[in-house]
Design an enzyme around this catalytic site. Structure first.
Site, PDB file in Angstrom:
ATOM      1  N   TYR A   1      39.805 -36.953 -13.794  1.00  7.43           N
ATOM      2  CA  TYR A   1      39.789 -35.499 -13.991  1.00  7.43           C
ATOM      3  C   TYR A   1      40.652 -35.215 -15.223  1.00  7.43           C
ATOM      4  CZ  TYR A   1      37.631 -34.997  -9.375  1.00  7.43           C
ATOM      5  OH  TYR A   1      36.782 -35.073  -8.297  1.00  7.43           O
TER       6      TYR A   1
ATOM      7  N   HIS B   1      35.663 -44.154  -6.501  1.00  5.16           N
ATOM      8  CA  HIS B   1      34.955 -42.944  -6.929  1.00  5.16           C
ATOM      9  C   HIS B   1      33.426 -43.045  -6.883  1.00  5.16           C
ATOM     10  CE1 HIS B   1      35.883 -39.180  -9.560  1.00  5.16           C
ATOM     11  NE2 HIS B   1      34.851 -38.965  -8.784  1.00  5.16           N
TER      12      HIS B   1
ATOM     13  N   SER C   1      31.383 -30.717  -4.970  1.00  5.12           N
ATOM     14  CA  SER C   1      30.503 -29.649  -5.468  1.00  5.12           C
ATOM     15  C   SER C   1      30.009 -28.770  -4.316  1.00  5.12           C
ATOM     16  CB  SER C   1      29.309 -30.240  -6.222  1.00  5.12           C
ATOM     17  OG  SER C   1      28.628 -29.253  -6.953  1.00  5.12           O
ATOM     18  N   PRO C   2      30.917 -28.312  -3.437  1.00  3.07           N
ATOM     19  CA  PRO C   2      30.505 -27.566  -2.242  1.00  3.07           C
ATOM     20  C   PRO C   2      29.787 -26.255  -2.546  1.00  3.07           C
ATOM     21  CG  PRO C   2      32.876 -27.374  -2.568  1.00  3.07           C
ATOM     22  CD  PRO C   2      32.396 -28.419  -3.519  1.00  3.07           C
ATOM     23  N   LEU C   3      30.034 -25.684  -3.716  1.00  3.53           N
ATOM     24  CA  LEU C   3      29.378 -24.418  -4.067  1.00  3.53           C
ATOM     25  C   LEU C   3      28.191 -24.623  -5.010  1.00  3.53           C
ATOM     26  CD1 LEU C   3      32.584 -22.228  -4.496  1.00  3.53           C
ATOM     27  CD2 LEU C   3      30.991 -22.240  -2.568  1.00  3.53           C
ATOM     28  N   GLY C   4      27.801 -25.885  -5.208  1.00  7.51           N
ATOM     29  CA  GLY C   4      26.579 -26.161  -5.955  1.00  7.51           C
ATOM     30  C   GLY C   4      26.741 -26.375  -7.440  1.00  7.51           C
TER      31      GLY C   4
END
Length: 289
Positions: free
Chosen positions: A55, A130, A210-213
């Site tokens: 990151y 990862h 990426s829970p919100l897409g």
């Protein structure tokens, strides 16, 4: 703050985490703002922070997010003894791209750097491989993590972007506590490839990345009638509806939405107060197909 257990361990974590990635990519906020976000998350009771050595902007910037989180924790005036930092290794950032590197020599080295960057005075709370590199076996890639557990540099090990078969292979090498795969209303593969069911059966924590897409879909959530309607009905954001949908899918799920603004982590925590009925869950299912 609602809490849950970190997989099969006796470690308690918050029912929602903070994803650190947006605070370290090329579009990163000023450091002072990022630290403010982390401090606000801690104020709200968030005790799980997700990061990775990759990151960062590129290879010259490697481990940026880990350094940022360490600095924020050191500057926080409250108690951080219960905070779990989950990091990852195995992706490279040449010129800002994303490539896999499962070379045991590299993984051994990056584990050591992550250990030092995250303080160096206690084991890394959770280290996750990862993404499996097809050039190396799962065993080859995870031997460095096993070694690090044995010498006290890693406490718990997880995997990311793994199939059920790959998770089983990993567990033959070292104990696994978590799985981090992509999962959101538009990418529901974990429901159908057996990974989510396997995590439930085996007591593993599932962290949907990426829970919100992703950035493209996040900006268009308001345009999805079913989700927008539920948000209006429950007087919450569309993001809170999606996070509540994820949590409703399985008790082993702990969402880790990214944030680079204080308002974002505040909104994510509010999602814990949202309960969706079976029919409402189905509405989100259908809206995303």
């Amino acid at each position: 703050m609602q809490t849950t257990k970190l997989g099969n361990t006796d470690v308690t974590i918050s029912a929602i985490g903070l994803g650190g990635m947006p605070m370290s990519l090329s579009s990163r906020p000023p450091e002072s703002q990022a630290i403010e976000v982390i401090h606000r998350a801690l104020d709200l009771g968030v005790t799980l922070i997700d990061t990775a050595d990759s990151y960062c902007k590129d290879e010259s910037d490697k481990h940026h997010n880990e350094r940022l989180i360490t600095k924020a924790l050191q500057q926080y005036k409250g108690d951080t003894s219960q905070v779990t930092v989950a990091t990852k290794g195995g992706l490279m950032r040449p010129n800002g791209d994303w490539t896999r590197n499962g070379n045991p020599k590299h993984l051994r080295q990056t584990i050591q750097v992550s250990f030092e960057v995250l303080g160096g005075n206690k084991p890394i709370d959770v280290w996750q491989y990862h993404s499996p590199d097809p050039d190396y076996t799962i065993e080859e890639a995870l031997i460095p993590a096993k070694e690090a557990v044995e010498v006290g540099k890693i406490r718990f090990v997880g995997v990311s972007n793994f199939s059920v078969e790959q998770i089983k292979q990993a567990r033959d090498v070292v104990e696994i506590v978590s799985v981090q795969n992509q999962y959101n209303p538009w990418h529901r593969q974990p429901e159908f490839d057996g990974v989510l069911e396997y995590c439930e059966q085996e007591g593993l924590m599932f962290l949907p990345w990426s829970p919100l897409g992703g950035s493209r879909r996040v900006s268009r959530l308001e345009d999805i009638p079913a989700i927008a309607h539920l948000a209006k009905e429950k007087d919450v954001s569309v993001y809170a509806i999606v996070l509540a949908w994820l949590r409703a899918k399985s008790p082993c799920i702990v969402p880790i939405p990214g944030a680079s603004k204080v308002a974002s982590i505040e909104d994510s925590v509010r999602s814990l107060n949202v309960t969706l009925s079976a029919s409402e869950i189905q509405q989100v299912d259908q809206a995303s197909t």
